[in-house]
Design a protein around this motif. Structure first.
Motif, PDB file in Angstrom:
ATOM      1  N   ASN A  32      -1.990   6.100   2.768  1.00 16.16           N
ATOM      2  CA  ASN A  32      -2.469   5.803   4.237  1.00 16.16           C
ATOM      3  C   ASN A  32      -3.211   4.723   4.347  1.00 16.16           C
ATOM      4  N   VAL A  33      -3.155   4.008   5.556  1.00 13.93           N
ATOM      5  CA  VAL A  33      -4.029   2.896   5.763  1.00 13.93           C
ATOM      6  C   VAL A  33      -5.132   3.437   6.866  1.00 13.93           C
ATOM      7  N   ASN A  34      -6.442   3.167   6.654  1.00 12.05           N
ATOM      8  CA  ASN A  34      -7.351   3.800   7.588  1.00 12.05           C
ATOM      9  C   ASN A  34      -8.507   2.614   7.525  1.00 12.05           C
ATOM     10  N   VAL A  35      -8.654   2.083   9.051  1.00 14.98           N
ATOM     11  CA  VAL A  35      -9.642   0.823   9.174  1.00 14.98           C
ATOM     12  C   VAL A  35     -10.534   1.450  10.017  1.00 14.98           C
TER      13      VAL A  35
ATOM     14  N   VAL B 223       0.621  -1.071  -0.066  1.00 14.52           N
ATOM     15  CA  VAL B 223       0.160  -0.159   0.188  1.00 14.52           C
ATOM     16  C   VAL B 223       0.781   1.253  -0.163  1.00 14.52           C
TER      17      VAL B 223
ATOM     18  N   PHE C 200      -4.988   3.555  11.995  1.00 16.29           N
ATOM     19  CA  PHE C 200      -4.428   4.550  11.007  1.00 16.29           C
ATOM     20  C   PHE C 200      -2.908   4.347  11.024  1.00 16.29           C
ATOM     21  N   VAL C 201      -2.507   3.994   9.845  1.00 15.83           N
ATOM     22  CA  VAL C 201      -1.050   4.084   9.478  1.00 15.83           C
ATOM     23  C   VAL C 201      -0.833   5.307   8.428  1.00 15.83           C
ATOM     24  N   THR C 202       0.177   6.288   8.743  1.00 13.71           N
ATOM     25  CA  THR C 202       0.418   7.128   7.834  1.00 13.71           C
ATOM     26  C   THR C 202       1.675   6.911   6.974  1.00 13.71           C
ATOM     27  N   ALA C 203       1.418   7.144   5.677  1.00  8.80           N
ATOM     28  CA  ALA C 203       2.403   6.646   4.612  1.00  8.80           C
ATOM     29  C   ALA C 203       3.323   7.363   4.674  1.00  8.80           C
TER      30      ALA C 203
ATOM     31  N   THR D  16       1.698   5.197  13.424  1.00  7.72           N
ATOM     32  CA  THR D  16       0.539   4.213  13.686  1.00  7.72           C
ATOM     33  C   THR D  16      -0.372   4.897  14.906  1.00  7.72           C
TER      34      THR D  16
END
Length: 279
Positions: free
Chosen positions: A59-62, A56, A68-71, A76
Motif C-alpha cells: 500500500n501507499v500511504n501519504v 511499490v 492512500f492507494v490499496t495495493a 485510491t
C-alpha cells in the motif's frame, strides 16, 4: 574490526558484504549502481529524486491517509482536492471530460453536455419525478402525451385532444368539428342578423354568418325566397339561415335550387362562383 574512525580518501572496493550495525553518516553522494536491498525502514529527511520507475508492491500511504492507494485493488482515496489539467477518460470512454471546455460524454453519446453552452442531449428516456420549470421555449419534434392521453398533440398535424375541461379566455377558432354534444355555459356570440321578407325576398345582411328570417312578409309556402345581400363574398364564406317565419321558402333559397322549410335551417358555403347548401 575497527574500534575507531576509518577514513578513506580514495576509491574503495569491497569484494564481500559490508555489514554496519551502528549509525552511519555519509557526508557526500551515495551512488549505488546495482540492486540494493533494505531490510528495515528507509527514512529520508530531505527531498528525494528518482530518475526511473518507483515500483511499490504494498500500500501507499501519504501523511497519515491524505493519499492512500490499496495495493490489492488499486482503490485510491484522496483527502484533499484532486486537480486534473488534462482530459479525463474513465474505462475506455465510458465517461470522458474534456479539459478545454468541460464537455461531458457518458458511454459514447448516451448523455452529453456541451461545456461551451450547456446544451444537453439524452439518448434514452428522461425521467423527472419533481416539478420542472422551463423558462424558454419547449420544442417537441414528436407527439405530446400528458398522463396517458389526458392531453395529446399530434406532431404531424397539430391535432389536439383534451380529455378534461378546456378553459380559455377570448378565443378565435378558424374551424371546429364537433362530433358529440356541445354545451356553452356562457354567451356564444357570432355575427347575427334578423331579417323580414319584403316583396317576396328576405335579404341576409353582408358579413353576417347567421341569418334568421322572422317574417315572410305575408307570403305563403313557396311564395318567397332568401338571398345574400353582399354580392360576391370571399371563397369559403359560410352563412347559416334559420327560417323562423313559419312559412316554407321557394326552391331558390340562396340560388341553390333548394327550399328551406319552416322552422328549420340550412348552411350554405360560397365556392367562389355560387352558393352550395351543405346542410
Amino acid at each position: 574490526t575497527l574500534s575507531s574512525t576509518l577514513a578513506v580518501t580514495g576509491a574503495t572496493t569491497l569484494s564481500s558484504t559490508l555489514a554496519v550495525s551502528g549509525g552511519t553518516t555519509l557526508s557526500s553522494t551515495l551512488a549505488v549502481t546495482s540492486a540494493a536491498t533494505l531490510s528495515g525502514t528507509l527514512t529520508v529527511a530531505a527531498s528525494t529524486t528518482l530518475s526511473d520507475t518507483l515500483a511499490v508492491t504494498g500500500n501507499v500511504n501519504v501523511n497519515g491517509g491524505k493519499l492512500f492507494v490499496t495495493a490489492s485493488n488499486g482503490n485510491t482515496a484522496v483527502a484533499g482536492t484532486l486537480g486534473v489539467t488534462g482530459d479525463v477518460t474513465v474505462n475506455g470512454g465510458k465517461l470522458s471530460v474534456a479539459a478545454n471546455d468541460g464537455s461531458l460524454n457518458v458511454n459514447s453519446g448516451k448523455f452529453t453536455v456541451d461545456g461551451t453552452n450547456g446544451n444537453t442531449a439524452v439518448a434514452g428516456t428522461l425521467g423527472v419525478t419533481g416539478a420542472t420549470t422551463l423558462t424558454g421555449a419547449l420544442n417537441a419534434n414528436g407527439d405530446v402525451n400528458v398522463n396517458s392521453g389526458k392531453l395529446t398533440v399530434s406532431a404531424t398535424n397539430g391535432n389536439t385532444a383534451v380529455a378534461g375541461t378546456l378553459s380559455a379566455g377570448a378565443t378565435t377558432v378558424d374551424s371546429a368539428t364537433v362530433t358529440g354534444a356541445a354545451s356553452f355555459g356562457g354567451e356564444f356570440s357570432t355575427a347575427y342578423a334578423a331579417v323580414i321578407a319584403s316583396g317576396g325576398t328576405a335579404t341576409c345582411t353582408d358579413a353576417k354568418s347567421v341569418c334568421v328570417v322572422t317574417n315572410a312578409g305575408g307570403a305563403s309556402d313557396g311564395g318567397w325566397t332568401v338571398t345574400y345581400g353582399g354580392g360576391s363574398p370571399a371563397t369559403g364564406t359560410m352563412v347559416f339561415v334559420r327560417n323562423g317565419s313559419g312559412v316554407d321558402t321557394a326552391s331558390t333559397a340562396f340560388g341553390t335550387g333548394t327550399a328551406i322549410e319552416k322552422n328549420t335551417g340550412a348552411l350554405f358555403v360560397y365556392s367562389g362562383s355560387a352558393w352550395t347548401r351543405i346542410i
